[in-house]
Design a protein around this motif. Structure first.
Motif, mmCIF file in Angstrom:
data_model
loop_
_atom_site.group_PDB
_atom_site.id
_atom_site.type_symbol
_atom_site.label_atom_id
_atom_site.label_comp_id
_atom_site.label_asym_id
_atom_site.label_seq_id
_atom_site.Cartn_x
_atom_site.Cartn_y
_atom_site.Cartn_z
ATOM 1 N N VAL A 265 0.851 -1.187 0.000
ATOM 2 C CA VAL A 265 0.000 0.000 0.000
ATOM 3 C C VAL A 265 0.885 1.234 0.000
ATOM 4 C CG1 VAL A 265 -1.901 -1.159 1.176
ATOM 5 C CG2 VAL A 265 -0.142 -0.015 2.514
ATOM 6 N N GLU A 266 0.343 2.317 -0.474
ATOM 7 C CA GLU A 266 1.094 3.557 -0.492
ATOM 8 C C GLU A 266 1.226 4.091 0.929
ATOM 9 O OE1 GLU A 266 -0.836 6.253 -3.088
ATOM 10 O OE2 GLU A 266 -0.529 5.037 -4.887
ATOM 11 N N PRO A 267 2.411 4.556 1.297
ATOM 12 C CA PRO A 267 2.581 5.074 2.665
ATOM 13 C C PRO A 267 1.726 6.306 2.897
ATOM 14 C CG PRO A 267 4.493 5.585 1.299
ATOM 15 C CD PRO A 267 3.643 4.657 0.493
ATOM 16 N N ALA A 268 1.146 6.359 4.084
ATOM 17 C CA ALA A 268 0.290 7.494 4.435
ATOM 18 C C ALA A 268 1.136 8.749 4.613
ATOM 19 C CB ALA A 268 -0.481 7.195 5.710
ATOM 20 N N ILE A 329 -6.008 -3.474 19.736
ATOM 21 C CA ILE A 329 -5.788 -2.255 18.949
ATOM 22 C C ILE A 329 -7.070 -1.831 18.245
ATOM 23 C CG2 ILE A 329 -4.522 -1.321 16.977
ATOM 24 C CD1 ILE A 329 -2.155 -3.000 17.793
ATOM 25 N N THR A 330 -7.862 -2.797 17.776
ATOM 26 C CA THR A 330 -9.154 -2.459 17.160
ATOM 27 C C THR A 330 -10.065 -1.756 18.149
ATOM 28 O OG1 THR A 330 -8.960 -4.370 15.678
ATOM 29 C CG2 THR A 330 -11.152 -3.417 15.969
ATOM 30 N N THR A 331 -10.132 -2.252 19.387
ATOM 31 C CA THR A 331 -10.925 -1.578 20.425
ATOM 32 C C THR A 331 -10.385 -0.181 20.695
ATOM 33 O OG1 THR A 331 -11.350 -3.731 21.438
ATOM 34 C CG2 THR A 331 -11.797 -1.790 22.769
ATOM 35 N N LEU A 332 -9.070 -0.045 20.692
ATOM 36 C CA LEU A 332 -8.447 1.258 20.909
ATOM 37 C C LEU A 332 -8.836 2.247 19.814
ATOM 38 C CD1 LEU A 332 -6.355 2.426 22.963
ATOM 39 C CD2 LEU A 332 -4.625 1.958 21.249
ATOM 40 N N LEU A 333 -8.809 1.802 18.581
ATOM 41 C CA LEU A 333 -9.170 2.674 17.467
ATOM 42 C C LEU A 333 -10.660 3.029 17.498
ATOM 43 C CD1 LEU A 333 -7.112 0.959 14.624
ATOM 44 C CD2 LEU A 333 -6.510 2.988 15.929
ATOM 45 N N CYS A 341 -11.102 11.701 18.200
ATOM 46 C CA CYS A 341 -9.692 12.031 18.422
ATOM 47 C C CYS A 341 -8.965 12.140 17.082
ATOM 48 C CB CYS A 341 -9.020 10.982 19.289
ATOM 49 S SG CYS A 341 -9.733 10.827 20.942
ATOM 50 N N ALA A 342 -8.007 13.045 17.033
ATOM 51 C CA ALA A 342 -7.205 13.215 15.829
ATOM 52 C C ALA A 342 -5.958 12.347 15.839
ATOM 53 C CB ALA A 342 -6.804 14.680 15.664
ATOM 54 N N ALA A 343 -5.533 11.905 17.016
ATOM 55 C CA ALA A 343 -4.296 11.114 17.106
ATOM 56 C C ALA A 343 -4.339 10.250 18.349
ATOM 57 C CB ALA A 343 -3.068 12.022 17.134
ATOM 58 N N ILE A 344 -3.467 9.257 18.357
ATOM 59 C CA ILE A 344 -3.253 8.382 19.504
ATOM 60 C C ILE A 344 -1.811 8.590 19.958
ATOM 61 C CG2 ILE A 344 -3.167 5.998 20.308
ATOM 62 C CD1 ILE A 344 -5.255 5.303 18.245
ATOM 63 N N VAL A 345 -1.633 8.898 21.232
ATOM 64 C CA VAL A 345 -0.312 9.185 21.783
ATOM 65 C C VAL A 345 0.133 7.989 22.606
ATOM 66 C CG1 VAL A 345 1.087 10.811 23.089
ATOM 67 C CG2 VAL A 345 -0.942 11.620 21.870
ATOM 68 N N ILE A 346 1.298 7.437 22.293
ATOM 69 C CA ILE A 346 1.853 6.287 22.995
ATOM 70 C C ILE A 346 3.268 6.616 23.441
ATOM 71 C CG2 ILE A 346 0.455 4.653 21.669
ATOM 72 C CD1 ILE A 346 2.942 4.024 20.007
ATOM 73 N N GLU A 385 4.240 -1.167 15.801
ATOM 74 C CA GLU A 385 4.103 -1.385 14.363
ATOM 75 C C GLU A 385 2.668 -1.723 13.979
ATOM 76 O OE1 GLU A 385 6.408 -0.707 12.237
ATOM 77 O OE2 GLU A 385 7.738 -0.166 13.875
ATOM 78 N N ARG A 386 2.004 -2.561 14.768
ATOM 79 C CA ARG A 386 0.613 -2.909 14.461
ATOM 80 C C ARG A 386 -0.285 -1.683 14.576
ATOM 81 N NH1 ARG A 386 2.066 -6.646 12.096
ATOM 82 N NH2 ARG A 386 1.864 -8.868 12.591
ATOM 83 N N LEU A 387 -0.078 -0.878 15.591
ATOM 84 C CA LEU A 387 -0.910 0.316 15.775
ATOM 85 C C LEU A 387 -0.692 1.309 14.645
ATOM 86 C CD1 LEU A 387 -2.843 2.012 17.480
ATOM 87 C CD2 LEU A 387 -0.857 2.839 18.764
ATOM 88 N N ARG A 388 0.532 1.475 14.212
ATOM 89 C CA ARG A 388 0.809 2.431 13.139
ATOM 90 C C ARG A 388 0.124 2.015 11.846
ATOM 91 N NH1 ARG A 388 6.936 3.375 11.354
ATOM 92 N NH2 ARG A 388 6.631 1.202 10.731
ATOM 93 N N GLY A 389 0.173 0.718 11.523
ATOM 94 C CA GLY A 389 -0.459 0.263 10.291
ATOM 95 C C GLY A 389 -1.976 0.310 10.349
ATOM 96 N N MET A 390 -2.558 -0.122 11.487
ATOM 97 C CA MET A 390 -4.017 -0.146 11.589
ATOM 98 C C MET A 390 -4.600 1.245 11.754
ATOM 99 S SD MET A 390 -4.340 -3.529 14.034
ATOM 100 C CE MET A 390 -6.139 -3.519 14.052
ATOM 101 N N ALA A 391 -3.871 2.152 12.415
ATOM 102 C CA ALA A 391 -4.375 3.520 12.564
ATOM 103 C C ALA A 391 -4.347 4.280 11.247
ATOM 104 C CB ALA A 391 -3.551 4.261 13.616
ATOM 105 N N ALA A 392 -3.373 3.978 10.394
ATOM 106 C CA ALA A 392 -3.296 4.667 9.107
ATOM 107 C C ALA A 392 -4.513 4.368 8.240
ATOM 108 C CB ALA A 392 -2.017 4.276 8.380
ATOM 109 N N ARG A 393 -5.086 3.188 8.396
ATOM 110 C CA ARG A 393 -6.259 2.831 7.608
ATOM 111 C C ARG A 393 -7.502 3.587 8.065
ATOM 112 N NH1 ARG A 393 -5.853 -1.001 4.242
ATOM 113 N NH2 ARG A 393 -8.112 -1.294 4.253
ATOM 114 N N ARG A 394 -7.483 4.105 9.265
ATOM 115 C CA ARG A 394 -8.619 4.877 9.783
ATOM 116 C C ARG A 394 -8.328 6.369 9.838
ATOM 117 N NH1 ARG A 394 -11.940 1.595 14.405
ATOM 118 N NH2 ARG A 394 -11.500 -0.548 13.713
ATOM 119 N N ASP A 395 -7.258 6.788 9.170
ATOM 120 C CA ASP A 395 -6.889 8.203 9.124
ATOM 121 C C ASP A 395 -6.636 8.772 10.515
ATOM 122 O OD1 ASP A 395 -7.099 8.187 6.368
ATOM 123 O OD2 ASP A 395 -9.215 8.739 6.393
#
Length: 543
Positions: A265-268, A329-333, A341-346, A385-395
């Motif tokens: 996929v194209e990088p966000a 992570i799905t529950t988190l998103l 929220c506009a972002a997730i801070v970890i 890594e999982r959070l970064r990939g799954m969060a990118a799909r939800r903008d």
């Protein structure tokens, strides 16, 4: 995949045939050792030409690419192993060089001679392991087990693995199958070797040249293939003839065949941090067994009650751990989307150095063992890594911040306020929830702690009239029971006979007698705020 017994037999034969070629090529690649970029290209081109006669050009391309990827992965693992051993040796050698109880700056010797003797034996064993690791690293010969080292070791411990010899053999054979094909853009369905027809959704597999006399040129699975996850994206790609990679695997316990499709996929595009800070954020504290969350507004104030997401991954296999982590992570998103929220801070956690030194830096005894178990149970890199990939799909953006002092400040400054605003009876707010608030505030650019003075919501009046406060640079130092003026020479206030050695706190505001106070309060009601003002900090006075 719904396959018949005849189709399963052909799939097994193709996987075993390609698996033998793959293991042979991997052995030859390990014998070559270190190769630069130009040598790698030349070697792969030569081997691809040789393998093509036994399979096909596309099967040969996939095998040679997988061999090179596996070799590079083994070299990275060997490098990490050698670095870990060197770090442990350095720590042990520094402590063993000291006598029991001796201290040299920040290094302390062991408690007694018995512990020091055991550590010297461990130091000798680690040096032997490190020497062998560096020899393999210098020769470019990593240790790679096709089928998995864990499964191979369980062969001698079948009772512990809860397997019979026949079951173990089935899992071992299934793990050594090679049924994978890289995609090609511009080809029908995005793949020429393993193809799913866009019209009928039937799976067609190209048979290697060494098996064509037995099974023909192609194997077609009669039952149609259906993807329940991301079906629309996959359908768009194969109808547009864009590259799709397919992997076929077999689970002997369930006796089922699985087909996995993957594509690049194209990088966000990265979002500026200033833009992220204009909206709400979700602070997340990653812990052993759970995630602590709290939503913060643009001013850094927590909204609603904090939450907890369980992540039970201890004692599970790698695939099960990954599944539980993805569910968390799905529950988190979902929570982040629900609150807008506009972002997730970890936290940008990394326990690599701590894991390398182990017992030498993470404590001893039962407490140290419990802490080491907690550290090893936190999936820091996999979660990130999982959070970064799954969060990118939800903008949704992901912001990683420095973890320093977040738990300490969160428990001290935010645990009690969060408990007050939690409406659910019986729900206890922990230090981890306070740490989630501190993490979110650091991502928004605020300091971790609350404001040192003033009420919780910064209310400055009783009847709605704001009081005008002017900050003056008058130090407040109390020792003799009265407000002392600015200190004179030698730290002693002018005109005061008592010796001021300690700093005390007092309610700020002007010193008024009873008559003046009553006149002032009748003219303009003011809520007095008690705070701690130390040293030469400015204290507000009413103008």
């Amino acid at each position: 995949m719904h396959v018949t017994s005849e189709e399963a037999a052909v799939l097994t034969a193709i996987g075993e045939y390609n698996g033998r070629l793959y293991r042979h090529e991997l052995t030859a690649r390990i014998e070559q050792g270190h190769l630069d970029r130009r040598q790698q290209v030349a070697y792969r081109t030569e081997r691809k030409r040789v393998i093509t006669a036994d399979t096909s050009s596309r099967w040969a391309g996939t095998i040679t690419r997988a061999v090179e990827d596996q070799y590079q992965l083994g070299m990275r693992a060997l490098t990490a192993r050698a670095r870990s051993l060197d770090s442990a040796i350095q720590t042990l050698a520094a402590r063993c060089a000291l006598a029991p109880g001796e201290r040299d700056r920040r290094i302390t010797g062991y408690r007694d001679d018995a512990e020091r003797f055991q550590k010297t034996r461990r130091l000798t064993a680690l040096r032997d392991k490190a020497e062998r690791a560096h020899q393999r690293l210098e020769a470019g010969c990593p240790s790679i087990v096709m089928g998995g080292k864990r499964l191979w070791r369980s062969r001698n411990h079948l009772d512990t693995a809860d397997l019979t010899e026949h079951q173990w053999q089935q899992e071992w054979d299934a793990a050594r199958l090679f049924l994978a094909a890289d995609g090609e853009t511009g080809k029908i369905g995005g793949n020429e070797t393993i193809r799913v027809s866009p019209e009928t959704q039937q799976l067609r597999i190209k048979v290697p040249a060494g098996l064509t006399d037995r099974f023909g040129t192609h194997l077609t699975i009669a039952a149609p293939v259906e993807f329940n996850y991301r079906f629309d994206e996959w359908s768009d790609r194969i109808q547009g003839n864009r590259a799709v990679r397919y992997d076929i695997s077999y689970d002997p316990r369930k006796q089922r065949w699985y087909l996995a499709a993957s594509w690049a996929v194209e990088p966000a595009q990265s979002v500026p941090l200033a833009t992220i800070r204009t909206g709400r954020v979700l602070g997340v504290d990653l812990n052993d067994g759970h995630l602590a969350t709290c939503v913060l507004d643009t001013s850094g104030n927590p909204i609603g009650a904090p939450g907890t997401i369980d992540v039970a991954i201890r004692g599970l296999s790698a695939s099960q751990r990954d599944g539980h982590l993805r569910a968390a992570i799905t529950t988190l998103l979902d929570i982040a989307e629900h609150f807008g929220c506009a972002a997730i801070v970890i936290e940008n956690l990394d326990f690599a150095e701590a894991r390398e030194t182990g017992r030498e830096t993470l404590g001893r005894g039962k407490r140290g063992k419990r802490f080491r178990r907690a550290v090893t149970g936190i999936p820091t890199s996999r979660f990130r890594e999982r959070l970064r990939g799954m969060a990118a799909r939800r903008d949704l953006a992901v912001v990683a911040v420095d973890p320093a002092y977040t738990s300490k400040v969160g428990g001290k400054c935010w645990r009690a306020p969060l408990q007050k605003q939690t409406k659910t009876p019986g729900r206890m707010v922990t230090v981890h929830h306070g740490a989630a608030v501190a993490i979110g505030r650091r991502g928004l650019g605020f300091k971790l702690s609350r404001h040192s003075t003033g009420p919780r919501h910064a209310q400055r009046s009783v009847t709605g009239q704001l009081s005008s406060l002017v900050a003056v640079s008058t130090p407040v130092r109390m020792e003799c029971g009265k407000l002392c003026p600015t200190p004179g020479p030698h730290g002693r206030p002018a005109g005061c006979g008592s010796k001021h050695t300690r700093q005390r706190s007092r309610p700020f505001g002007p010193q008024l007698n009873a008559e003046e106070r009553s006149d002032r309060e009748s003219a303009r009601p003011v809520r007095w705020i008690a705070g701690r003002l130390w040293g030469t900090r400015t204290h507000p006075t009413i103008d």
